[in-house]
Design a protein around this motif. Structure first.
Motif, PDB file in Angstrom:
ATOM      1  N   LYS A 122       0.834  -1.197   0.000  1.00  0.00           N
ATOM      2  CA  LYS A 122       0.000   0.000   0.000  1.00  0.00           C
ATOM      3  C   LYS A 122       0.868   1.247   0.000  1.00  0.00           C
ATOM      4  N   LEU A 142      -8.004  -2.528 -12.116  1.00  0.00           N
ATOM      5  CA  LEU A 142      -7.343  -3.152 -10.979  1.00  0.00           C
ATOM      6  C   LEU A 142      -8.337  -3.881 -10.075  1.00  0.00           C
ATOM      7  N   GLN A 143      -9.556  -3.354  -9.975  1.00  0.00           N
ATOM      8  CA  GLN A 143     -10.556  -3.964  -9.106  1.00  0.00           C
ATOM      9  C   GLN A 143     -11.106  -5.260  -9.690  1.00  0.00           C
ATOM     10  N   THR A 146      -9.354  -8.541  -8.624  1.00  0.00           N
ATOM     11  CA  THR A 146      -9.589  -8.728  -7.195  1.00  0.00           C
ATOM     12  C   THR A 146     -10.992  -9.265  -6.951  1.00  0.00           C
ATOM     13  N   THR A 164      -4.741  -2.465  -3.874  1.00  0.00           N
ATOM     14  CA  THR A 164      -5.047  -1.922  -5.201  1.00  0.00           C
ATOM     15  C   THR A 164      -5.742  -0.570  -5.118  1.00  0.00           C
ATOM     16  N   LEU A 167      -3.436   2.310  -4.797  1.00  0.00           N
ATOM     17  CA  LEU A 167      -2.741   2.749  -6.008  1.00  0.00           C
ATOM     18  C   LEU A 167      -3.531   3.787  -6.793  1.00  0.00           C
ATOM     19  N   THR A 168      -4.854   3.793  -6.636  1.00  0.00           N
ATOM     20  CA  THR A 168      -5.682   4.662  -7.473  1.00  0.00           C
ATOM     21  C   THR A 168      -6.517   5.668  -6.685  1.00  0.00           C
TER      22      THR A 168
END
Length: 248
Positions: A122, A142-143, A146, A164, A167-168
């Motif tokens: 993270k 990215l989601q 997951t 994740t 990151l965004t």
């Protein structure tokens, strides 16, 4: 079901719901408790998704004031979660119990390793104002994987999302945790629809465990604000490693 098994499932549900609300990883406990109680692996995994739902909902409600300020970006992430969870749940139902059981120790080991690496995955929180800006398609891309994992197995899904989302998304830990709880609710709802349609949910175990998960999920937000994250993480890692060794 004996009274001792019912108590075991209730306590596992409470602890699992609390751990999910803090950082994720509660599925280690709920899945492990059900398999130890004799539930077949695929049914235990599907049932774990069902019993986690009350905890996700109560944790989301506890963070509702934060969630209301997230806007359009949260909707994009919810859409990616719906698609990914649906695909992951269908993938699980395409397997038989022996094939899935052979994957369980590897899944647990990988999830535990990812959970342990969470603090290094993270990035540093960014300014809260940046969290409100549009991030294009990157958050959804990215989601999606997951959510596929969450629909298929789910153990360690929370820390995957925290990593994740970090990151965004901008904001502090509690903003990321609130968004994680919302998306976990969406993933669980979609997976449950698939699992119920497939007839693989053990409803007696749901009745024993779900009340504990609901109470634990709400208590977990209180814990998240007061108990050191390191202590909770060490407990989750120890449980994950013990279960992985057991299933190997």
């Amino acid at each position: 079901m004996t009274p001792s098994i019912a108590i075991l499932l209730f306590l596992a549900g409470f602890l699992g719901g609390a751990i999910n609300a803090v950082a994720g990883g509660g599925t280690f406990l709920t899945f492990g408790a059900m398999t130890l109680a004799g539930v077949p692996p695929i049914s235990a995994n599907a049932t774990s998704s069902v019993v986690q739902l009350p905890g996700y909902i109560t944790s989301t409600l506890a963070y509702w004031s934060d969630i209301r300020r997230m806007g359009r970006g949260a909707l994009v992430l919810c859409a990616a979660s719906i698609l990914g969870s649906f695909g992951g749940a269908l993938l699980l139902l395409s397997l038989d119990n022996p094939r899935f059981q052979s994957l369980v120790p590897w899944l647990l080991a990988a999830a535990t390793a990812l959970f342990a690496a969470g603090p290094w995955l993270k990035p540093k929180p960014r300014h809260a104002a940046e969290a409100m800006q549009s991030k294009g398609v990157a958050p959804g891309l990215l989601q999606f994987p997951t959510a596929v994992y969450g629909g298929f197995f789910g153990a360690g899904m929370g820390i995957m999302m925290l990593a994740t989302l970090g990151l965004t998304q901008g904001g502090d830990y509690h903003r990321l945790n609130a968004l994680k709880n919302l998306l976990a609710t969406v993933i669980a709802l979609v997976a449950i629809f698939v699992f119920v349609s497939g007839g693989v949910v053990a409803w007696a175990e749901v009745l024993a465990m779900a009340p504990g998960v609901a109470l634990g999920g709400y208590a977990g937000v209180w814990i998240a604000r007061r108990v050191p994250q390191t202590a909770v993480r060490l407990v989750v890692i120890a449980v994950g490693l013990a279960l992985a060794v057991y299933y190997f």
